[in-house]
Motif scaffolding. Structure first.
Motif, mmCIF file in Angstrom:
data_model
loop_
_atom_site.group_PDB
_atom_site.id
_atom_site.type_symbol
_atom_site.label_atom_id
_atom_site.label_comp_id
_atom_site.label_asym_id
_atom_site.label_seq_id
_atom_site.Cartn_x
_atom_site.Cartn_y
_atom_site.Cartn_z
ATOM 1 N N ALA A 192 0.836 -1.203 0.000
ATOM 2 C CA ALA A 192 0.000 0.000 0.000
ATOM 3 C C ALA A 192 0.871 1.254 0.000
ATOM 4 N N THR A 193 1.944 1.231 0.800
ATOM 5 C CA THR A 193 2.829 2.396 0.852
ATOM 6 C C THR A 193 3.554 2.593 -0.473
ATOM 7 N N ALA A 194 4.078 1.501 -1.035
ATOM 8 C CA ALA A 194 4.803 1.610 -2.306
ATOM 9 C C ALA A 194 3.870 2.127 -3.402
ATOM 10 N N ALA A 195 2.627 1.610 -3.437
ATOM 11 C CA ALA A 195 1.677 2.047 -4.462
ATOM 12 C C ALA A 195 1.289 3.503 -4.232
ATOM 13 N N GLY A 196 1.227 3.909 -2.963
ATOM 14 C CA GLY A 196 0.923 5.300 -2.648
ATOM 15 C C GLY A 196 2.025 6.232 -3.116
ATOM 16 N N ARG A 197 3.271 5.796 -2.942
ATOM 17 C CA ARG A 197 4.393 6.611 -3.420
ATOM 18 C C ARG A 197 4.393 6.682 -4.940
ATOM 19 N N LEU A 198 4.062 5.564 -5.570
ATOM 20 C CA LEU A 198 4.088 5.511 -7.036
ATOM 21 C C LEU A 198 3.008 6.399 -7.649
ATOM 22 N N THR A 199 1.804 6.354 -7.081
ATOM 23 C CA THR A 199 0.688 7.086 -7.699
ATOM 24 C C THR A 199 0.440 8.436 -7.046
ATOM 25 N N GLY A 200 0.924 8.610 -5.804
ATOM 26 C CA GLY A 200 0.608 9.830 -5.070
ATOM 27 C C GLY A 200 -0.807 9.827 -4.511
ATOM 28 N N LEU A 201 -1.431 8.657 -4.456
ATOM 29 C CA LEU A 201 -2.821 8.532 -4.004
ATOM 30 C C LEU A 201 -2.901 7.545 -2.838
ATOM 31 N N PRO A 202 -3.962 7.647 -2.012
ATOM 32 C CA PRO A 202 -4.154 6.618 -0.986
ATOM 33 C C PRO A 202 -4.613 5.322 -1.648
ATOM 34 N N VAL A 203 -3.908 4.216 -1.374
ATOM 35 C CA VAL A 203 -4.198 2.956 -2.055
ATOM 36 C C VAL A 203 -4.435 1.858 -1.012
ATOM 37 N N THR A 204 -5.476 1.074 -1.204
ATOM 38 C CA THR A 204 -5.759 -0.066 -0.325
ATOM 39 C C THR A 204 -5.097 -1.317 -0.907
ATOM 40 N N ALA A 205 -4.496 -2.132 -0.046
ATOM 41 C CA ALA A 205 -3.821 -3.337 -0.528
ATOM 42 C C ALA A 205 -4.661 -4.578 -0.261
ATOM 43 N N VAL A 206 -4.681 -5.482 -1.247
ATOM 44 C CA VAL A 206 -5.257 -6.816 -1.073
ATOM 45 C C VAL A 206 -4.105 -7.796 -1.214
ATOM 46 N N THR A 207 -3.793 -8.521 -0.141
ATOM 47 C CA THR A 207 -2.580 -9.343 -0.147
ATOM 48 C C THR A 207 -2.847 -10.808 0.195
ATOM 49 N N GLU A 208 -4.067 -11.115 0.591
ATOM 50 C CA GLU A 208 -4.377 -12.489 1.010
ATOM 51 C C GLU A 208 -4.647 -13.344 -0.230
ATOM 52 N N ASP A 209 -3.706 -14.211 -0.574
ATOM 53 C CA ASP A 209 -3.808 -14.994 -1.803
ATOM 54 C C ASP A 209 -4.760 -16.166 -1.583
ATOM 55 N N ALA A 210 -5.854 -16.188 -2.336
ATOM 56 C CA ALA A 210 -6.860 -17.241 -2.140
ATOM 57 C C ALA A 210 -6.870 -18.248 -3.288
ATOM 58 N N SER A 211 -5.815 -18.228 -4.113
ATOM 59 C CA SER A 211 -5.746 -19.212 -5.206
ATOM 60 C C SER A 211 -5.107 -20.501 -4.681
ATOM 61 N N PRO A 212 -5.427 -21.636 -5.295
ATOM 62 C CA PRO A 212 -4.879 -22.899 -4.793
ATOM 63 C C PRO A 212 -3.431 -23.090 -5.227
ATOM 64 N N ARG A 213 -2.684 -23.878 -4.461
ATOM 65 C CA ARG A 213 -1.263 -24.076 -4.754
ATOM 66 C C ARG A 213 -0.863 -25.467 -4.275
ATOM 67 N N GLY A 214 -0.020 -26.137 -5.061
ATOM 68 C CA GLY A 214 0.503 -27.428 -4.632
ATOM 69 C C GLY A 214 1.576 -27.232 -3.566
ATOM 70 N N GLY A 215 1.839 -28.247 -2.765
ATOM 71 C CA GLY A 215 2.862 -28.153 -1.739
ATOM 72 C C GLY A 215 4.260 -28.186 -2.353
ATOM 73 N N VAL A 216 5.193 -27.480 -1.719
ATOM 74 C CA VAL A 216 6.565 -27.436 -2.229
ATOM 75 C C VAL A 216 7.540 -27.781 -1.103
ATOM 76 N N THR A 217 8.475 -28.687 -1.404
ATOM 77 C CA THR A 217 9.594 -28.941 -0.506
ATOM 78 C C THR A 217 10.728 -28.043 -0.959
ATOM 79 N N PHE A 218 11.135 -27.119 -0.089
ATOM 80 C CA PHE A 218 12.083 -26.075 -0.491
ATOM 81 C C PHE A 218 13.398 -26.298 0.250
ATOM 82 N N ALA A 219 14.463 -26.606 -0.494
ATOM 83 C CA ALA A 219 15.755 -26.882 0.139
ATOM 84 C C ALA A 219 16.727 -25.744 -0.113
ATOM 85 N N LEU A 220 17.509 -25.408 0.910
ATOM 86 C CA LEU A 220 18.594 -24.428 0.756
ATOM 87 C C LEU A 220 19.892 -25.219 0.634
ATOM 88 N N TRP A 221 20.671 -24.909 -0.364
ATOM 89 C CA TRP A 221 21.785 -25.752 -0.787
ATOM 90 C C TRP A 221 23.057 -24.917 -0.859
#
Ligand SMILES: [Zn+2]
Ligand SMILES: [Zn+2]
Length: 792
Positions: A242-271
């Motif tokens: 919301a802050t970044a978008a506000g700086r970009l546009t100069g306007l008050p911006v509401t953020a929607v961040t809760e991702d409700a799309s489905p996703r498969g599980g991931v095993t994530f390794a750091l190597w």
């Protein structure tokens, strides 16, 4: 650009080995375990929402024909906020269907009001073209979507201005074409209902600051015609959108961040690739004459290279029948990974190497689609690609993703890892660390990846080097009035005063007027200095341009210059003519320029007085000169030699963050006087390496300087500055997060397994002093003193 989140049908491929079993076999290959952490990212069930009541039946039907039976919750929420007139940013993951969030309100409005118009902005022409196909494919009556960019034939432009109600373009065209021609666009702008800004996280740093003012200029023109469009922004997952978008546009911006799309599980390794035994490490070749450099302490490679490790992993996963995408940062690197993987596979089973390819930039759309097809159908099992793929090929649903080197931001990391996982199936993602302080820190601090929010997109519209030229452009479009000062924000009045003083603007009772006949030349993507043309000597063909600020680094004589996947070597850099002559050549080394730097403090904006420690933010003048370059073998990183250069000095006025320590506090921490320069220098390198953890920059956007006694601070000092005229917001961000930033820096150094410092902690690939002197243990002491005194 993404496809919207229609529930997809699994293509019914053979199921590969489970990610956990696959990972077990991969890590059992060599001596020692390269895996520092395994994170299980759980599958997510999608949360659908009903179509909003305001969405007209014909629009629902059009989406249904495309396979979208219902929106996901976040799409419906963002769409309704925008439809109700609020400015909104939707910041969710890869393939979460952000486009539906803006298409729905924008198209519903076009259907309800036959006069309304929509302006869509994408960072690239290719993305706008893809989005055009998506909107046109809905076949809605009277919308007449059209791309308007540099490739649009003259003959079509007038038709588009008059008849299209959904115009797709990019910020450059808005800046160079649409806003200067606002009189011709008045009909379109007067009726403008929505401005859509897609992939808005790409508008960061100096480019982002320019785009912020182009959007203010757009708002100003709309207001003159009586229109107040709603802004809908789409972003990759980012911190504080919301802050970044506000700086970009100069306007008050509401953020929607809760991702409700489905996703498969991931095993994530750091190597982390293993350390090589000392005697097998590639020795640095003694340098040739190299100015004032002592190059004998040059980088000695101590870990197996991430490229080799990634190539082996790619070969192993392909041999297991696993569809794998390897992300590599450079084009050359992607080719090296693909070639090594092919060779390893052919050694095992002749012909198997054909199932691996490299993806180069510059592919045509048809070629990209063919690659997608081959990979999804299994003709191709492994692909090594640069990040160019992020904005082009639509590949999701792979079994494994290998990420060769941290891509610079958690946002990009998640975007790349997000390619893994077919619907309902588990996938594997592996981050292979490069020999670099940030990568090393991350593989030993999984919480910094998995437990931290993604970084904020940083831009600074108040940068006077951006603000003044943008105000000049605005003044050409319509005289500036006192009411515009608030629109353009902090520093606007000062910038206008400067333009008046410089004779560019004239003040009259009705406002500030542009005085010249010609428009000012302002390039949104250029940074400091006129661009330098790159010309192929044999043919006289212009290959492209490089901004003046980077030309000494990228186009010095002897530099290897990559363009569209083809390698050139620079014969001559003529700075007076602004022209570099090159010839086609593909040596097996890369080149790395070195510079020497001087810095003076101009002013202090803000500071923290913490006893023996001071932390400052302010303006500085940096004088630097590229004095030599190194040649390094691409496959191994081995330094071949260092060659001198004869280039003039350059000046940079920018923003810096710096800290000072009292000599007494250093002494009582056990830092010997003779070791102070090496301690500060090592702390500076690591601090630059870790700053990308806090802000969306990479270490090439920032510079540093350390000294045991600086004439302006009269104390031992470490400076870190933005590498762009006027600053880009990175130092400001570092100042704001100083204790977290320097804590991570301290930990990265302390936890590195090396004895005296290595590229994974305190050595820097871009050091102007050949990484000399450096003292790893004393750097930890310096940072401890700072952290003990600095308020959190
Ligand atoms: Zn180290
Ligand atoms: Zn250095």
């Amino acid at each position: 650009m993404e496809s919207s989140a229609a529930p997809t049908v699994s293509a019914g491929h053979d199921v590969g080995p489970a990610p956990v079993d696959l990972l077990r076999r991969l890590r059992a290959r060599g001596a020692g375990d390269p895996v520092t952490h395994v994170e299980r990212v759980p599958a997510r069930v999608g949360v659908p929402a009903p179509w909003p009541a305001w969405a007209p039946p014909e629009l629902r039907a059009a989406f249904a024909r495309r396979g979208v039976v219902a929106p996901w919750q976040h799409q419906a929420e963002a769409a309704t906020l925008a439809y109700d007139g609020g400015h909104v940013i939707v910041a969710t993951g890869t393939a979460s269907g952000k486009s539906l969030a803006y298409q729905l309100p924008a198209l519903a409005t076009l259907l309800a009001d036959p006069r309304a118009t929509v302006l869509y902005l994408a960072p690239t022409k290719a993305l706008a073209a893809d989005q055009l196909r998506a909107v046109a494919g809905l076949e809605l009556e009277g919308v007449r979507p059209a791309c308007y960019d540099g490739d649009t034939p003259r003959a079509e432009r007038e038709w588009i201005r008059r008849h299209s109600r959904f115009v797709l373009t990019n910020p450059d065209m808005l800046h160079h074409g649409i806003l200067p021609g606002h009189a011709q666009w008045s009909g379109f702008l007067r009726r403008l209902a929505y401005v859509v800004i897609d992939e808005c996280h790409t508008y960061r740093g100096v480019f982002g600051s320019h785009v912020a003012h182009v959007l203010r200029r757009l708002r100003r023109q709309c207001a003159r015609f009586g229109a107040t469009p709603v802004f809908v922004l789409a972003s990759a997952t980012s911190g504080d959108p919301a802050t970044a978008a506000g700086r970009l546009t100069g306007l008050p911006v509401t953020a929607v961040t809760e991702d409700a799309s489905p996703r498969g599980g991931v095993t994530f390794a750091l190597w982390e690739p293993p350390l090589l035994a000392p005697d097998s490490a590639t020795p640095a070749v003694p340098a040739q004459a190299a100015g004032d450099h002592d190059a004998t302490t040059d980088l000695v490679q101590v870990r197996r290279s991430a490229l080799r490790e990634t190539a082996d992993l790619l070969a192993d996963t392909v041999a297991e029948g696993v569809r794998t995408l390897a992300f590599v940062r450079s084009r050359k690197g992607a080719e090296v990974v693909a070639a090594n993987a092919r060779r390893a596979l052919d050694d095992a089973v002749p012909g198997l190497g054909d199932r691996v390819a490299a993806y180069r930039g510059g592919y045509l759309r048809e070629e990209r689609r063919e690659l997608e097809r081959a990979l999804l159908h299994g003709d191709l099992l492994g692909l090594a690609s640069t990040n160019a793929l992020e904005l082009g090929v639509d590949l999701v649903g792979l079994d494994a993703v290998l990420i060769c080197g941290y891509p610079g931001t958690r946002a990009s990391l998640w975007q790349q890892a997000g390619r893994a996982g077919r619907s309902g199936q588990e996938a594997l993602a592996v981050l292979v660390a490069r020999d670099d302080p940030l990568d090393t820190y991350l593989v030993h601090h999984p919480e910094a990846i998995f437990g931290a929010p993604v970084e904020a997109t940083v831009l600074d519209p108040a940068n006077p080097y951006v603000l003044a030229p943008q105000l000049a452009c605005a003044a050409v479009e319509a005289p500036l009035t006192p009411a515009d000062l608030a629109l353009f924000g902090d520093g606007a009045k000062e910038a206008i005063d400067q333009l008046v003083e410089a004779g560019a603007l004239r003040q009259r009772p009705t406002g500030w007027y542009w005085r010249h006949r010609e428009r000012p030349e302002v390039d949104l993507r250029g940074e400091g200095g006129a661009p330098v043309c790159v010309v192929e000597s044999a043919t006289g063909r212009l290959l492209g341009t490089v901004d003046g600020g980077s030309s000494h680094f990228l186009l010095h004589p002897g530099a290897v210059y990559l363009h569209q996947g083809i390698s050139y070597v620079v014969d001559d850099l003529d700075l007076a003519d602004g022209c570099a002559l090159v010839h086609v050549e593909e040596p097996d080394w890369s080149t790395h320029a070195r510079d020497v730097t001087d810095l003076s403090v101009v002013s202090v904006r803000s500071y923290v007085d913490a006893g023996p420690v001071g932390m400052f933010l302010g303006e500085v003048d940096v004088t630097s000169q590229v004095v030599s370059y190194q040649r390094r073998r691409i496959a191994t990183g081995e330094v071949i030699d260092t060659r001198p250069l004869d280039l003039p000095t350059r000046e940079l006025r920018t923003v810096a963050v710096w800290f000072t320590l009292s000599p007494r506090s250093l002494a009582s921490a056990g830092v010997q006087q003779a070791d102070v320069p090496g301690a500060l220098h090592a702390a500076e390198h690591a601090a630059i390496g870790l700053l990308p953890l806090m802000a969306t920059c990479d270490r090439w956007d920032i510079g540093g300087l350390s000294t045991a006694l600086h004439p302006d601070t009269e104390a031992p000092t470490v400076f870190v500055y933005d590498g762009h005229p006027g600053g880009a917001g990175f130092s400001e961000r570092a100042y704001g997060t100083a204790s977290a930033w320097l804590r991570a820096t301290r930990d990265a150094i302390a936890e590195c397994g090396c004895e005296t410092g290595c590229p994974s902690c305190v050595q820097s690939p871009k050091c102007g002093n050949g990484n000399n002197p450096l003292s790893k243990p004393d750097a930890i002491r310096v940072l401890d003193v700072v952290l003990e005194n600095l308020p959190a």
